[in-house]
Design a protein around this motif. Structure first.
Motif, PDB file in Angstrom:
ATOM      1  N   SER A 144       0.809  -1.218   0.000  1.00 31.50           N
ATOM      2  CA  SER A 144       0.000   0.000   0.000  1.00 31.50           C
ATOM      3  C   SER A 144       0.846   1.273   0.000  1.00 31.50           C
ATOM      4  CB  SER A 144      -0.941   0.012   1.206  1.00 31.50           C
ATOM      5  OG  SER A 144      -0.205  -0.074   2.414  1.00 31.50           O
ATOM      6  N   ILE A 145       1.940   1.298   0.750  1.00 26.77           N
ATOM      7  CA  ILE A 145       2.731   2.521   0.888  1.00 26.77           C
ATOM      8  C   ILE A 145       3.858   2.591  -0.147  1.00 26.77           C
ATOM      9  CG2 ILE A 145       4.165   3.896   2.451  1.00 26.77           C
ATOM     10  CD1 ILE A 145       1.181   3.715   3.230  1.00 26.77           C
ATOM     11  N   ILE A 192      -4.723  -0.244  -0.183  1.00 26.22           N
ATOM     12  CA  ILE A 192      -4.145  -1.345   0.593  1.00 26.22           C
ATOM     13  C   ILE A 192      -3.843  -2.531  -0.313  1.00 26.22           C
ATOM     14  CG2 ILE A 192      -4.723  -3.101   2.327  1.00 26.22           C
ATOM     15  CD1 ILE A 192      -6.039  -0.871   3.948  1.00 26.22           C
ATOM     16  N   LYS A 193      -4.688  -2.740  -1.332  1.00 23.18           N
ATOM     17  CA  LYS A 193      -4.446  -3.818  -2.293  1.00 23.18           C
ATOM     18  C   LYS A 193      -3.369  -3.449  -3.316  1.00 23.18           C
ATOM     19  CE  LYS A 193      -9.248  -5.445  -2.126  1.00 23.18           C
ATOM     20  NZ  LYS A 193     -10.521  -5.538  -2.880  1.00 23.18           N
ATOM     21  N   GLY A 194      -2.932  -2.170  -3.279  1.00 24.06           N
ATOM     22  CA  GLY A 194      -1.941  -1.710  -4.242  1.00 24.06           C
ATOM     23  C   GLY A 194      -2.528  -1.396  -5.598  1.00 24.06           C
ATOM     24  N   ALA A 195      -3.870  -1.236  -5.664  1.00 20.15           N
ATOM     25  CA  ALA A 195      -4.541  -1.074  -6.960  1.00 20.15           C
ATOM     26  C   ALA A 195      -5.067   0.333  -7.196  1.00 20.15           C
ATOM     27  CB  ALA A 195      -5.710  -2.058  -7.049  1.00 20.15           C
ATOM     28  N   TYR A 196      -4.906   1.258  -6.211  1.00 17.67           N
ATOM     29  CA  TYR A 196      -5.503   2.591  -6.369  1.00 17.67           C
ATOM     30  C   TYR A 196      -4.489   3.578  -6.927  1.00 17.67           C
ATOM     31  CZ  TYR A 196      -7.930   6.933  -5.340  1.00 17.67           C
ATOM     32  OH  TYR A 196      -8.544   8.156  -5.461  1.00 17.67           O
ATOM     33  N   GLN A 197      -4.880   4.292  -7.971  1.00 19.75           N
ATOM     34  CA  GLN A 197      -4.075   5.353  -8.557  1.00 19.75           C
ATOM     35  C   GLN A 197      -4.818   6.671  -8.355  1.00 19.75           C
ATOM     36  OE1 GLN A 197      -1.016   4.994  -9.868  1.00 19.75           O
ATOM     37  NE2 GLN A 197      -1.064   2.784  -9.448  1.00 19.75           N
ATOM     38  N   ASP A 237      -1.209  11.470  -0.715  1.00 18.22           N
ATOM     39  CA  ASP A 237      -0.482  11.685   0.532  1.00 18.22           C
ATOM     40  C   ASP A 237      -1.389  11.467   1.742  1.00 18.22           C
ATOM     41  OD1 ASP A 237       1.844  12.246  -0.798  1.00 18.22           O
ATOM     42  OD2 ASP A 237       1.604  14.425  -0.724  1.00 18.22           O
ATOM     43  N   THR A 238      -2.647  11.912   1.603  1.00 14.59           N
ATOM     44  CA  THR A 238      -3.611  11.742   2.696  1.00 14.59           C
ATOM     45  C   THR A 238      -3.886  10.266   2.948  1.00 14.59           C
ATOM     46  OG1 THR A 238      -4.670  13.861   2.196  1.00 14.59           O
ATOM     47  CG2 THR A 238      -5.933  12.290   3.507  1.00 14.59           C
ATOM     48  N   ILE A 239      -4.102   9.517   1.856  1.00 15.52           N
ATOM     49  CA  ILE A 239      -4.366   8.074   1.967  1.00 15.52           C
ATOM     50  C   ILE A 239      -3.181   7.371   2.617  1.00 15.52           C
ATOM     51  CG2 ILE A 239      -4.675   5.934   0.643  1.00 15.52           C
ATOM     52  CD1 ILE A 239      -6.246   7.655  -1.406  1.00 15.52           C
ATOM     53  N   ASN A 240      -1.981   7.717   2.146  1.00 10.77           N
ATOM     54  CA  ASN A 240      -0.781   7.096   2.720  1.00 10.77           C
ATOM     55  C   ASN A 240      -0.659   7.388   4.213  1.00 10.77           C
ATOM     56  OD1 ASN A 240      -0.001   5.965   0.321  1.00 10.77           O
ATOM     57  ND2 ASN A 240       1.542   7.501  -0.166  1.00 10.77           N
ATOM     58  N   GLN A 241      -0.981   8.638   4.585  1.00 12.68           N
ATOM     59  CA  GLN A 241      -0.863   9.017   5.993  1.00 12.68           C
ATOM     60  C   GLN A 241      -1.881   8.281   6.859  1.00 12.68           C
ATOM     61  OE1 GLN A 241       1.706  10.841   7.184  1.00 12.68           O
ATOM     62  NE2 GLN A 241       0.881  10.033   9.111  1.00 12.68           N
TER      63      GLN A 241
END
Length: 491
Positions: A294-295, A440-445, A453-457
């Motif tokens: 995810s990160i 989290i699945k690594g599929a979001y762009q 940045d918000t999602i990662n945080q």
């Protein structure tokens, strides 16, 4: 000389069967993770999918101490073979299931069989090998358990891609039959003097109810839509089962779990340490790959490899246990290792999205070293300090502790992670749950750098929270082992 060679060959065959049986039953908790989406889509059972995991773990945990007691009363071989037969039949029936409810019922049957296999393998090793050689054999058995956690998801995906989800279960049938044949013909057990005592039915039922309620509590807490009334009812039932179990065990002439075992402080410490370390283990196995995917946006394969150093170092380090226990008391082996592992996990409380991801592989290796030595020693010491007639139940307590630790921690970590994510979502209106799930699945762009940045945080805060709980568990392990008054080497 010929007789000695025959005995050695028999032991080699039996040890091979034990390792296969351990891998076969323990991999069932992980192999299904990659097969489950296909199973759910074909059997239309999305609402019941969590019970495919939970039922297997529930029945394994519930039956483990029961089989351990029977192993002490009637012998290892009949109990082990019974478990193998039940597990093999359950695997076949899972493979032919045509709806989700039927699959869950037969997963329960698998779990009932696995409850016999896991603890009896430790007991059989104790019977076959003297104390000096036992640590190496236990190390190999524990490694089979660790490798199953690593290979399970990959194996499940490969079988689904190349064959079908049915073969995730069918593959156990020929393997199970092979192990049954080896144990039937090669394992010669000394006849036990059976002392006729009434079976502790009340103890079995109250213990089963208690374990089911505890595991149900954490399964419920890990779900987003649980109600406070549900939790209160489950907590009430847990208290009732605890009271009933204590009363019944004190009255029983041959209790399912002799409380006298826990009068030995060293024994209690070994069980507690195995439980808490297994809880931390499931946290790192679950959240390390998720963190990288995810990160750091790594592939699922690379993310999965982040936990691969652990079973490798587990195998290598566990072979030093025999040498260590001859020179140091358990306390002075455990404390430095736990302290080292805790220091290694400290960066996980604050590192950001640009930190060098090599740290995850280093931490995984340190985790493998610590668990390989400590958990192998927990089993070795627990078996050594109990009376021979309680060897089976002592081994089952270690297995139960590890199973409960992993199962309960999965619920606790899932709860705190989801709570952290929900808290983050409330603060950021531009981000929703679906975006988090896809990331989290690594599929979001994300079309917006700010949103990314918000999602990662939000996800990072969740990860930091999970490993804050892990840090609390480390502190508890240290306190428990500091309470060990034994300073003598266990011989």
């Amino acid at each position: 000389m010929i007789k000695e060679n025959r005995i050695t060959n028999n032991k080699n065959f039996i040890m091979m069967a034990i390792l296969i049986a351990t891998f076969m039953t323990s991999v069932e908790t992980t192999i299904i993770t990659t097969a489950l989406p296909t199973i759910v889509s074909q059997l239309n059972g999305i609402s019941l999918q969590s019970w495919v995991f939970a039922t297997y773990l529930l029945l394994t945990a519930v039956t483990t101490p029961i089989y351990g007691k029977f192993a002490d009363r009637i012998g290892r071989k009949p109990v082990f073979l019974t478990g193998l037969i039940i597990f093999t039949i359950g695997s076949f029936l899972c493979g032919v299931s045509n709806n989700m409810t039927i699959l869950i019922i037969f997963r329960a049957l698998q779990g009932i069989g696995a409850g016999a296999i896991m603890p009896i393998t430790f007991t059989m090793i104790a019977d076959l090998f003297d104390y000096r050689k036992r640590s190496k054999m236990l190390a190999m058995n524990n490694t089979a358990w660790g490798i199953s956690a690593l290979l399970g998801p990959f194996l499940g995906g490969y079988i689904v891609d190349k064959l079908s989800w049915h073969w995730v279960f069918f593959i156990n049938v020929p393997i199970g039959i092979l192990v049954i044949l080896i144990i039937s013909f090669k394992y010669k057990e000394k006849s036990k003097k059976y002392i006729k005592k009434p079976l502790d039915i009340k103890g079995i039922l109250s213990l089963s109810g208690l374990l089911i309620m505890i595991l149900t509590l954490f399964q419920t807490l890990s779900q987003a839509n649980f109600s406070s009334i549900q939790i209160l009812v489950i907590l009430f039932l847990i208290v009732m089962f605890v009271i009933a179990f204590i009363i019944f065990e004190r009255q029983a002439s041959d209790p399912i779990i002799p409380f006298t075992l826990f009068h030995n402080r060293l024994f209690s410490i070994q069980i507690t340490t195995a439980l808490l370390l297994s809880a931390i283990q499931i946290g790192f196995q679950t959240y390390f790959p998720m963190w990288l995917q995810s990160i750091y946006k790594t592939t699922a394969t690379v993310a999965g490899l982040s936990v691969s150093p652990s079973p490798i170092f587990w195998l290598l380090s566990s072979f030093f246990v025999g040498t260590l226990v001859k020179r140091r008391s358990p306390k002075y082996i455990t404390l430095p290792l736990i302290a080292l592992m805790m220091v290694a996990y400290l960066p996980l409380l604050f590192i950001g999205s640009r930190f060098n991801q090599t740290i995850f592989f280093v931490i995984s290796g340190i985790t493998g070293v610590t668990l390989g030595i400590t958990i192998t020693m927990n089993t070795l010491v627990a078996q050594r300090i109990v009376p021979e007639e309680s060897l089976g139940i002592a081994s089952s307590m270690i297995t139960l502790g590890r199973t409960l630790g992993q199962t309960l921690a999965a619920g606790i970590f899932g709860l705190v992670f989801n709570m952290s994510l929900n808290s983050g979502l409330k603060k950021h209106a531009t981000v929703d749950q679906n975006m988090i799930n896809q990331s989290i699945k690594g599929a979001y762009q994300s079309p917006s750098i700010a949103d990314e940045d918000t999602i990662n945080q939000i996800i990072l805060t969740g990860m930091h929270t999970v490993f804050s709980v892990a840090l609390i568990l480390f502190v508890i392990v240290l306190i428990v082992n500091l309470a060990d008054r034994n300073r003598e080497v266990i011989k």
